[in-house]
Design an enzyme around this catalytic site. Structure first.
Site, short mmCIF file in Angstrom:
data_model
loop_
_atom_site.label_atom_id
_atom_site.label_comp_id
_atom_site.label_asym_id
_atom_site.label_seq_id
_atom_site.Cartn_x
_atom_site.Cartn_y
_atom_site.Cartn_z
N ASN A 121 -37.84 -61.81 -59.74
CA ASN A 121 -37.68 -62.89 -58.77
C ASN A 121 -36.36 -62.75 -58.02
OD1 ASN A 121 -37.22 -65.45 -57.51
ND2 ASN A 121 -38.71 -66.35 -58.89
N SER A 122 -36.43 -62.91 -56.71
CA SER A 122 -35.26 -62.73 -55.84
C SER A 122 -34.55 -64.03 -55.48
CB SER A 122 -35.68 -62.05 -54.53
OG SER A 122 -36.25 -60.81 -54.78
N CYS A 123 -35.08 -65.17 -55.90
CA CYS A 123 -34.54 -66.46 -55.45
C CYS A 123 -33.06 -66.65 -55.73
CB CYS A 123 -35.32 -67.60 -56.08
SG CYS A 123 -36.98 -67.76 -55.42
N ASP A 124 -32.57 -66.23 -56.88
CA ASP A 124 -31.18 -66.49 -57.26
C ASP A 124 -30.26 -65.30 -57.02
OD1 ASP A 124 -31.92 -69.03 -58.13
OD2 ASP A 124 -32.41 -68.30 -60.13
#
Length: 170
Positions: A121-124
């Site tokens: 996941n790239s969100c953070d």
């Protein structure tokens, strides 16, 4: 966030370091697709990961994609590798719980088809790496690359110090 140009430039500067990494068997930059592709052995050299790093189209941060291969024991005459899809947290990764990893369909390397990859996941990403664009990819790979090799972060971090040391000698 990184511009496509910063992403490309920084990956090209990172590529020689990745090629010297002991577990990296293959490293390729595709300038047309702006994609980094690696083949990485596991710690015991018993399996392999295809690694793909793209610039996320929405978040403008690097996105790590993985595919997991193991030797096929049914074939003994020659080496055959099979693509495996297991629970992401059963993959031979170092501290996989630090990141959210899931199977997803992503555009294929070529053509209009889709392929199944493990996607980190790239969100953070900006919160984990910091928003400064200088040496962004080096910092990113020092952190996210630890999934593949717990010592990779130290190896790449040393590259951050080396230019400063060289300048002091001049």
């Amino acid at each position: 966030m990184l511009s496509a140009e910063d992403f490309s430039d920084q990956v090209l500067r990172l590529l020689p370091l990745l090629r010297r990494w002991r577990r990296c068997e293959h490293a390729l930059w595709d300038p047309r697709a702006r994609r980094l592709q690696l083949s990485v052995a596991t710690a015991r050299n018993s399996a392999r990961f295809d690694v793909r790093v793209d610039l996320h189209p929405l978040y403008a941060v690097p996105q790590l994609l993985l595919r997991y291969w193991e030797p096929d024991p049914a074939v003994s005459e020659y080496e055959v590798w099979k693509l495996h899809f297991v629970d992401p947290y059963q993959l031979p990764l170092w501290q996989p719980g630090r990141f959210s990893i899931a199977l997803d369909q992503v555009p294929a390397t070529s053509g209009s088809a889709y392929e199944t990859w493990y996607v980190v996941n790239s969100c953070d990403t900006d919160a984990n790496v910091g928003p400064e664009t200088d040496n962004y990819m080096l910092r990113w790979f020092s952190l996210y690359g630890q999934l593949l090799d717990e010592n990779l972060g130290f190896t790449l971090a040393a590259a951050l110090v080396a230019p400063c040391t060289d300048q002091k000698k001049a």
